[in-house]
Structures are given as C-alpha cells and as structure tokens.
Design an enzyme around this catalytic site. Sequence first.
Site: not given
Length: 1024
Positions: A53, A55, A168, A423
């Site tokens: 995970h 970003d 997310d 996102h």
Amino acid sequence: MTRHINNKEVEACSAIVFMKMSFLSVLCFFLCCAYASTGEDKPVQAFVIPHSHMDVGWVYTIQESMYAYAANVYTSVTEELSKGKHRKFIVVEQEFFRLWWNNVASDSHKKQVRQLVKEGRLEFILGGQVMHDEAVTDLDDQILQLSEGHGFLYETFGVRPRFSWHVDPFGASATTPVLFALAGFNAHLISRIDYDQKDDMQRNKKLQFVWRGSASLKEQIFTHTMDQFSYCTPAHLPFSNSSGFYWNGVALFPDPPKSGVYPNMSLPVTKATVDAYARTMVENIKQRATWFRTRQVLWPWFSNMDPLMNYINKKSKEFGVTVQYATLGEYFQAIHQSDLIWKVRGSQDFLPYSSASQQAWTGFYASRNVLKGVARRASSQLHAAETLFTRYCLDYPDGPVAKDWALTKLRALRWAVSEVQHHDGITGTESPRVSEMYMQHLTEAMMGVDELLAAILLLPHNLDSKGSNVHGKGAHQTLEQHVIVYNPLAWNVTTVVNVTVTFPFARVYDDAGQAVPAQIQKSALSNMTYDLFIVVDLGGLQHRKYSIKFSEKPCLRSSKCGETFDAKTVLFKRRSVRDWKNTGRRLLPVLSERYKLMLDQETNLLHSITCLQDKRNVEMTQDFWEYQSNGDVRAGPISDNYIFSANGSAVRAYEAVRMEIVPGDVLSEIRQYFYRNESDNDYAFSVVTRVLRCFGTNVGCQRLEQTYSLGPLPVNTEVVFRTSSSLRSERTLYTDNNGYQMMKRTHSEFTNNTLARNYFPMVRAAYMEDELSRLVLVSERAHGVSSQASGQLEVMLHRRLWNNLPWNLGYNLTLNDSSVVRPTLWMMLGAKGATSQLYQRAAIELQHTPVVLPIDRPQEVDGKGWGETKPRRSPPPRVLMLPPNLHLLSLSIPGWNYSSRHDVHLALIRSGHHRQPEPDYDRVLLRIMHIFEEGEDHDLSKPVTINLKDVLQAVGEVSAVQERSLTGTWDVASMQRWIWKTAEEMPIKNVSSIGVIEEPFLVTILPKQIRTFFVYFKSSCCRL
C-alpha cells in the site's frame, strides 16, 4: 455507535512505511472465514494477506518515496518470500513495481519474482498503474491506467489480475465494478463508504453483495466492503505504545535510517508480549467475524507475523481461530466455494463519502482545479495523438516519423495521465510539491506529444508530397498564417475554434481555397490580442488546413472582409447591488436560432432564457457565491483538501457587476465582470457566455458556452457559480459517474452537516429538471455540484483554505491554493427528450474539442492581397464515421508485444526468453462504446449493429478482428468469470460472454456496452 476511523487516522495508516523487519515489510490484512455450514464449534479461518500500500504521490513525490522506502519494499519482499514456502504477498499498484523492476531489481531478483509468480505466492491484484480515485476520474482515464498496468503484467509475466483492491478511494462509484467486470475480474473489494451506511451494513451483515453497477449493461461482480476499521488495526494497546500492531514505524525522509529502527515502532513480538498480542488479535478477529455472513474480517498488521501466527495456531482450540498466509485470490475462492446466495445491489453508487458527521469528503471534488483541468486536457491530447498516430502508421508505414520515437512520446503521456489518476492525485488532496510533480510530468509529456502531432501533420509523407497551398508570385505582399485543425472524434463536427491573433482584420480560407465564416474581435483576456473565431467543418478523424490572411487596415466594406465579421464591443454601466431596485424592467435580448437570452440592464445579470424550439421561458439568474470556512480547529469543524465544512449558507461574493456584449454573425459574446467590493478597480470573477449561431447541421448552436475566471481567492473561501431558475426541481439533481452513467441525487436531511453532505461529484455532466424542461451542464474537468434550493444548481469552481490542525500543517495539506482558474461549462436548456439526445454527445465533444495546431507565424507571402488561395492538390483524409449513439473510445497502437493466444505467450515466457520485446506496431486496439442508457431515447437507445470492416475502411483494409477484454489481455471467448449465486435472476445474459463477431465483421453493441477489439490491417506498420 461503533467507532469509525476518521480521515486523519486512515491517512496515517497509508503513510506508514513498509520496511524490512523479521518477515515482511508490508501491511497485512486478516480475512477470516467461519462458514455457517461448518458449525459454530469450528474455528474461524483467518487468511493473512500481506500486501503493498504505497501512495503514488501524496505527501512525498514518487522519486522521494522510491528512494526512502518503495524500492526496498519489493526487494525485501522478494528476498523474504523466498525464505519460506508458506509466505505469500499481493502487489497492488504497478507504478512503483515497474520503476523497481526496470531500474532497481537485479537479475537475481527478477528470477525470484518470476518463480514466485509461477508458484502463485506473489499475486498481482488490481494491476493498474495506480489505485485510481472513483469520484473525479473520467472513464477514459480509468481504462487507460488499468490497461497500462495490465499490458505490462501480461507482456512480462503472462498474468491477468482477477481481483480488485480499492481500499483507499474516497467513496465508491458504480462505474468501477462495471469496468472491473469487463476487465475479467471475479471479485471487487472496497472500503471507504459513508460511515452511517457502513454501520447499518455491519449490523445487518450486508457488507458483501453482488453489484450490478449499470442499469443497462447488467454486468455484475461480487463485492466485499471492509468493516469499520478499514485497512487499519487497533492502534492503542495497554501493553504497547500508541502504534499498536504497527511494528514497522513511520517513514523518515529523505533517507531511511541505517539502523533500520524507525520512530513510533511498537513493542516487538517476544515471549513476554506474544500472548497479549495474540489475545488482542483474536478478540478483534472474532468481533469482526460477527459483521459478516461468513465472518470475513480484514485485519491489517505488519511484520513479526511468523511467531505470532505460530502461537495462535498452537492454541487454536483455545482461541477458536486458525491463521494462514494467503493471497486475495485464495480468500475470494474460499468465499465463492461457500455456495451462499448473495443479495444484489443495483446501479447505486457510494457517493458522497463521510467518515463522521462533520467530515463530509466532498471538498476534494473541487480541490486543485488547475490540476484537474490539465489532467483532462492531457487525456484529450493523448486521445487525439493516439488516433492520429494510428492512421499515420497505417497510411504511411515508411513515412519519416520514426515509430519508436513516436511511441516513446505516447508512452510518456500515457504514464503521466495514468499516474495522476491516483486517489491522492487528481483529487487535489496531495501536498504542493506532489501537485507540482504531477503538473511537471503532465506538461513535459504534453510538450512531447505536441512535437509528435506537429511531425505527423507537417512532415511530408513521401518524397513527392508538396505543400497544401501554392502562392503565385505577384506584386502584392500579404501577411499569412496557417493552422491545422484535427477532429479526434468519429463523428462529423461543425463547430467554432478560436485562434488568438495580433492583427485586427483577417480573412480565412479552407484547404479547398474557399472563404469560410469567421469573426474577429478584441480579446476578453488582453487588449493586445484578438479572438478569431473560425467555423470549421470536419469529418470523423479528419484534419484540414486553414489559411489566415491578415491586414492592418479594414476591408472596403464596413463590417465584413469576405466571410469574416468584424465584431464590436458594446459597453454597459457598472451596476451596484445596493442600487438594484427596478429589476426586470429594462431587458436586453441576445438571440440565436435556438435561444433568446434576456439580460437585465439594472443588474447586468441574466434574467431569463427562452428555448425557441418549444417556446418555454425559464426565469434564470447566474452569479458567484462563496462559503466562508473555519480555519481554527478550536472554533469548530474545518474545511481542508478532503473535507467541505462551511460556516453557514453561501453569501453573495460581489457588490457590483459590469457587462459587455459583443454581437456577431458567428457568435455573440456576453462578458460579465464581478467586483468583490463596489470600489474595486479590478474584478474578482468573470464569466464569458458565447451564444453560437447555427451553420448547416451544426448542433453546437444547441448549447451556450461559458468560461469562468476566478482567483486568487481570499484564504478560507470556497466559491460557487450558482444558477437559480424557475424550474420546479425540488432540490433533486442528476450527476454522472465518471462520464459513464447518470445518478439521481435526491436532497437528504442530516442531523449535522446537511449542506456539505448534499454535494456530489460532476465529472462530465449534471442536470436538474421538472415535468417540462431540463437544464444541463457539461464540464471539461471535475467539480462539486449541489442543489440547495428548488430550481437551483451550484458548481464549486475553486477553493483556498488554511487551518491550524497539526496534521495538515505537518504534511502541508492545508490547500492554500492561490492560483487563477479558468474552467469551462456548456449549458443546454430544453425538453427532456431533446436534451437526452444532446448532452451525452456534447459532454464528449467538450472533452475532445478539435486540436488547433498553428504551423507558422504570420509572414509575408506573395499573393494578391485579400485574394483567395489556390486549393490543395491532395484529397482530404478519409472520414471515419460512427452512428450518433456510438463513440470511438479508443483507436491506438499500444505497442505491447505478446501473442493473442495465451498458451503461446505463456510458453514463450516459460522458455526463459525474458528480453524486452520490440514494440508491436501491427496490432491496433479499438474500443467502441454505446453512449445511451436502455430506454433513455426511443431511437438512440436501441442496440446498434455495425460492420467493422466497413466502418474502418477509412483507416485501412481490415484483415482480421479479435474481441478482447476491456484492457486487451483476454480473448473474451476464453474469459470465464466466476458465477455468484444471487437471490435475483440475471435479467439478460452476462454481456461479457458475448464475444461473438458475426460474419462478416458484424458486431452488435448494446446500450452502455463497451466492446474492445484487436484489429489487424492488410497494410500495416513495419516493426522498426
């Protein structure tokens, strides 16, 4: 009331860095199953799923993240997995993995990865470049980023992701499950949905369901919703520190600690702590199991897993729980084999999203408006360049534009557009330096594609080609400039393009030497330039060259030079709001064949619009309003990058209005300038409305084009453009899901925060209506929209915020955005049936306006003054034309090189030939979409049958067609998705199994269906 993770705590989870510890340097989830059929005495079966995970931009840039931790994640995971056959891992986003694979991984690491993939212990989940946002992303870009990741995975490993992992994104769109089903996924996983809705679903064990995201298409996919803990675990344990089960600690930038010890690391699992950790974990697993029919639980944690799992399994009878490492595919397979009957969810989405009563995540719909606009322009430019390059490649296989060079330019823009769909990217929720990174990547790639467009359109295609226009020598000299205009759509388009020029008089000629209608006027943006509006008539995927001849002096005739109208500006007195008294008495009409706009000279605002086709008059005003936001957390709720929380109702954002009108033969322009204070010299906001005339079959005159200018804003101000009308809409509006389908948005009342929780994302379109009329807005970038009163529709255009929350200050997430923004909306008014036929196409036309490419500067040429040019010698490009209800979603040469036969491709990979393959220039990717819903229009909603060979004859002679999955990696004839038992019968056959291409080359496309093909032509590019 169950406790919910708020936005700050959830983002803290995603910020945790995953570094090598005793086992895996990753975040993990427990998914626990205790099937009803096994009996309550059987232990809960927990699936531990280690996963990535990371970003792709948020607080830190991609480069910073790669250096600080991302590269080390994949290195350590690869090494640790190889140490134990029981260990497994899933990889989610592809951007970081591709950067590691291409730039960091050693040959040994790559060999290990291939073996782990072959054994099924390393599983690629989702497979897109990023975990894309679902609220403000466009359909085109969602498909692009998914295809980019899938193409890499299939070419490199021969694998095709079958499951999603959307833990997310800030809310869940109903479009996403449709796209994932079309891509071949068997199951979908989401997390962030409205907190009170999740409460209800948990209590009633409805967190899992089969989702039919499209009312027309009927595609369905099993969907698992994570519980209230989302992807976090209990963080406050009495025997540990505040990090709970987070043993990896918090990231250190720019350099990782040499000791491997990170701040905020929890107490490790030791003989002294293992029992306390185990009992806490088991208690949490059992709590979560009560919220699911099969008691599936997603439980995140980090390293030190082996000793803790061994301890629990040794005491499984006492604890009633067993744990094992698994991939997500193994977990969903266990659920599928439970043979339960699942409830069906229709085409409703999970938007907007609130994490608590005062935390409505509706602010990001409008955050960083400039980035949202640039991202969409980049996407539009990419589409144009892809179609143009494909045609060039087929028409001129030996042309001077190097294919490898061209594909490099396209791939750079594909990467940049894919990346920003993250996102925490296009949402505007990132830090300023990450926003600047996205902008830099987009603009640099766009400049490269500009070079490609110029090369394709300007370089001679063969040695015999000559210029389009030939000028005879003469005694007269005239200034002349040339522009090429390209239509990237597969429809014939008659529209108006604007070319900024520095001369006051001009004539325009097409490539046939004929004068074309045009209009020249002083620019609204600069006193030094002029707007030259040219009426262009272009076939599908056709480009034409236009010659502009300039003069410093006017023509002998007063108002026209040939077909060019010289438009003059009419000025009106500035009006103060405090002087508005006799409104509605001095009305001034502005007319087109479609509309009559009445402007009130007492206010300088719009008063009403009459749709001349049905003779209905709608009272209407438009102006700017603003919400004041709180910046002090001690004083109450705040607005930030994510959240919208106004202090109260909107207030008028101006005290005076000035107006100008520019009447013309091509269009009339209404310019309105709004002054924040009555005494100000400079306006704070403006709106320019263009009322187009009709030319031939032009549908452009069915719309009113509006461009706004606002900013820099005062701090803690959120500005909306409000349309107030006499429509009896009862505060109900409709907004689109990612440009794919419309959602009905009924106004809801809440105990707290009703205003903000009634904001919705508009990616392409929004409308309100009553029993007679509909008012539609279409947009070229995402915004937030709301209806706070009947007949009212407001669009949030810009936000500038600051607050003293330590979290936001620490990560620089206060959204102190001082930019000037200039978004565009098109507006249509008319009967519901008439607007249904128009707005879908209008939204696409606004997204893909003609590309205008000036190919030189004004220069002196031999000619005859204002005389006509000679026609070109070569014929115009052939026209590719689709029916009005079908849209050419993609026509490109992806370049991925793999056999269309899966067995052949796997055999090649397993043979050990892992060299980077040469790009494949022979395979063309074609996607066609039906843009209408079932029953939306009497004629246009019907299925359409077309002959692909006939349709594509403008591109070349088709030799073969193969239908593929959405991202191109599956032959649909062999793509078998899992069937989930449901309480409702499937209304029609699952359309993803309709892979039949009727002979010869006939295909039928159903309402809202997207069909994807590999097309091969007899005359195709050579591999270079």
